[in-house]
Design a protein around this motif. Sequence first.
Motif, short mmCIF file in Angstrom:
data_model
loop_
_atom_site.label_atom_id
_atom_site.label_comp_id
_atom_site.label_asym_id
_atom_site.label_seq_id
_atom_site.Cartn_x
_atom_site.Cartn_y
_atom_site.Cartn_z
N ASP A 17 0.81 -1.23 -0.16
CA ASP A 17 -0.05 0.05 0.07
C ASP A 17 0.91 1.48 0.17
N ARG A 21 1.59 4.32 -3.00
CA ARG A 21 1.33 5.68 -2.46
C ARG A 21 2.53 6.38 -2.75
N GLU A 24 3.13 7.31 -6.63
CA GLU A 24 2.45 8.11 -6.91
C GLU A 24 2.80 9.63 -6.49
N THR A 25 3.54 9.77 -5.22
CA THR A 25 3.73 10.76 -4.56
C THR A 25 4.84 11.33 -5.24
N GLU A 33 0.28 16.02 -1.23
CA GLU A 33 0.42 14.44 -1.24
C GLU A 33 1.73 14.13 -0.41
N PHE A 37 1.62 11.62 2.63
CA PHE A 37 2.38 10.13 2.74
C PHE A 37 3.52 10.31 3.79
#
Length: 95
Positions: A17, A21, A24-25, A33, A37
Motif C-alpha cells: 500500500d 502511494r 504516485e507521490t 500529497e 504520505f
Amino acid sequence: LRQWSCPQEVADLLRNDFRIRWQETRRRQKIPEIQAFGQGLQDLGRAHALAALEAYGAELCRHSENFQIDQIQMMLGRYEEMLALISSRGYLQCE
C-alpha cells in the motif's frame, strides 16, 4: 546500521500500500500529497512503536512544510532504500 523488529503486517503495508502511494507521490510531486504520505508513515510508526519509521515520516513532513525540494527528493529516494532493507523475516535495518 542496527536491526529492529518490524512486524510482518507493517512490512507488508510498506511494501504494498505505501509503496503504491510512494510511487504516485514521487511521480506527481505535490506538496499536500508528500505531506499526507509522510504523515501516514509517521502514524504507522507511532502505532507500532517504530521510532525510525515515525522519524522518517516526520522529517519528510518537515521538509515539505518548508518547501525544501532537494531534501524532499532525498527523503523520497530513501524510502526505496528502506524497503530494500526489509528482510523476509519481518526485520528492518535502520540507522
